[in-house]
Design a protein around this motif. Structure first.
Motif, mmCIF file in Angstrom:
data_model
loop_
_atom_site.group_PDB
_atom_site.id
_atom_site.type_symbol
_atom_site.label_atom_id
_atom_site.label_comp_id
_atom_site.label_asym_id
_atom_site.label_seq_id
_atom_site.Cartn_x
_atom_site.Cartn_y
_atom_site.Cartn_z
ATOM 1 N N PRO A 107 0.827 -1.218 0.000
ATOM 2 C CA PRO A 107 0.000 0.000 0.000
ATOM 3 C C PRO A 107 0.860 1.267 0.000
ATOM 4 N N GLY A 108 0.534 2.181 -0.883
ATOM 5 C CA GLY A 108 1.272 3.430 -0.977
ATOM 6 C C GLY A 108 2.408 3.404 -1.965
ATOM 7 N N ILE A 123 7.734 6.094 -6.171
ATOM 8 C CA ILE A 123 8.297 6.728 -4.983
ATOM 9 C C ILE A 123 8.627 8.172 -5.358
ATOM 10 N N GLY A 124 7.781 9.090 -4.961
ATOM 11 C CA GLY A 124 7.953 10.476 -5.372
ATOM 12 C C GLY A 124 7.780 10.587 -6.880
ATOM 13 N N PRO A 125 8.741 11.230 -7.549
ATOM 14 C CA PRO A 125 8.639 11.356 -9.004
ATOM 15 C C PRO A 125 9.145 10.129 -9.757
ATOM 16 N N VAL A 126 9.728 9.182 -9.034
ATOM 17 C CA VAL A 126 10.345 8.005 -9.666
ATOM 18 C C VAL A 126 9.327 6.873 -9.783
ATOM 19 N N ARG A 127 9.196 6.332 -10.982
ATOM 20 C CA ARG A 127 8.293 5.200 -11.231
ATOM 21 C C ARG A 127 9.077 4.102 -11.934
ATOM 22 N N PHE A 128 9.025 2.883 -11.429
ATOM 23 C CA PHE A 128 9.766 1.787 -12.038
ATOM 24 C C PHE A 128 9.058 0.471 -11.801
ATOM 25 N N GLN A 129 9.488 -0.549 -12.545
ATOM 26 C CA GLN A 129 8.932 -1.899 -12.427
ATOM 27 C C GLN A 129 9.896 -2.784 -11.646
#
Length: 393
Positions: A107-108, A123-129
């Motif tokens: 969650p989150g 996580i903040g502006p960072v998006r990853f798989q």
């Protein structure tokens, strides 16, 4: 006089031997046979994504270059590290693989992508798989688990233990991302087979998997029964058999991708002239169907060159695996080969209509930082094994 000549001859031989033992030059620590084709494919990807960025807003060229930059930094760090140190970390690798697979469910952290897929973490502006680095972790996990048998799995209990080691992270990711799950499965299965699993056990396992897969598909098609496959996943499988079933959805995507490949002809329409792919007819031309975008611009000849580079990179890694005596190294290299091979065959195959649509990226070419970083890290893994090949394990 004869003695002096003999001593001179021995000294010369010793000199030659010493020269052989010394470093051959600044590139001795690099396995160029694998590095050169990999970097050329990255360059092809840069050209392809730049052409996509001219017409597709989602294809952010600066972001693509940033992914390459981060990936190269990760590859260099991996190259400097002796990856053989991971051979005794089976438990830690298993835990890490499971954590990466379930991270999007926290969650989150979980981030919902297209078609309702929750395979990303933000996580903040960072998006990853997380499942992308999970591929590398799985390679090391299965190599470490299988290396202890030194090429021969003698008991069914050991074979079942290895299959179970793979099954846990596999089931965790299958519930989120079928495409990545298939890659994880192919990596692990290939490593287990190469580790000396008896042919009878392997064939029985394959038969069991086929049976379970068929049951999952059938139950997902019948109302009132558990639908394990999501609706879009089921449609993709049905469209693979009959593209006319969904003419405005996945059937349309497949037809347009095939038209783009065919319209490239022998030498292609030229850079930036992919009228089919860049005019919006081919969806996700910078990601899922990037091969269609490339083939339309550079034609059959360019496609042969690209596939030839993949073959060069893969075969050079196979040759390195065949030459090494360190079993963990051999199996980890096999895992890298399995990952590249499956992704190339699936991505290119789905653009040609000979494989079902799964959204699996084309290594080093597809737009997306998570995939790029991991693929470049896999190059660093091969280079690490080459660099540390003469050191004691």
């Amino acid at each position: 006089m004869a003695t002096v000549a003999g001593e001179t001859s021995v000294a010369a031989a010793g000199g030659r031997k010493a020269r052989v033992g010394r470093s051959r030059g600044p590139f001795d620590a690099l396995y160029l046979s694998q590095l050169i084709p990999a970097m050329l494919i990255v360059l092809i990807g840069v050209v392809t994504i730049y052409s996509a960025s001219l017409a597709i807003p989602e294809a952010n060229f600066v972001s693509h270059l940033a992914g390459i930059g981060i990936g190269l930094a990760a590859a260099i760090a991996t190259w400097r590290y002796d990856c053989r140190a991971l051979s005794n970390m089976t438990t830690a690798l298993f835990i890490l693989a499971c954590v990466l697979m379930i991270l999007p469910r926290v969650p989150g952290l979980g981030y919902e992508g297209g078609l309702g897929m929750v395979g990303w973490v933000k996580i903040g502006p960072v998006r990853f798989q997380p499942s992308e680095p999970g591929k590398i972790v799985t390679i090391f996990l299965m190599a470490a688990a299988c290396a202890q048998y030194n090429g021969k799995i003698e008991t069914f209990r050991d074979y079942a233990k290895l299959c179970g080691t793979l099954l846990v992270p596999l089931l965790l990711i299958l519930s989120l991302d079928l495409g990545t799950g298939l890659i994880i499965f192919f990596i692990g299965a290939t490593v287990i087979i190469v580790s000396g699993a008896p042919r009878t056990w392997v064939l029985l396992t394959i038969a069991l998997i086929v049976g379970v897969a068929a049951l999952v598909v059938v139950t997902s098609m019948i109302d009132g029964l558990p639908h394990i496959l999501k609706e879009y996943q089921l449609k993709r499988l049905i469209v693979f058999v009959d593209p006319s079933v969904d003419p405005t959805g996945d059937g349309y995507n497949l037809q347009q991708a095939m038209i783009a490949v065919g319209s490239g002809g022998l030498f292609g329409k030229g850079f930036g002239n992919a009228t089919q792919a860049l005019s919006g007819f081919v969806p996700e031309a910078q990601t899922d169907f990037v091969f269609s975008l490339f083939a339309e611009q550079f034609g059959f000849f360019g496609s042969v060159v690209l596939l030839g580079l993949f073959a060069w990179m893969i075969l050079s890694t196979v040759l390195l695996a065949m030459k090494t005596d360190h079993y963990f190294t051999k199996l980890a290299l096999v895992g890298c080969v399995a990952m590249w091979t499956f992704q190339v065959l699936e991505n290119v195959g789905m653009c040609l209509g000979i494989m079902p649509i799964t959204g699996i990226p084309l290594p080093f070419v597809t737009y997306g930082s998570s995939s790029m970083v991991v693929q470049l890290m896999s190059v660093g893994v091969v280079q690490s094994f080459w660099r540390h090949r003469q050191k004691a394990a």
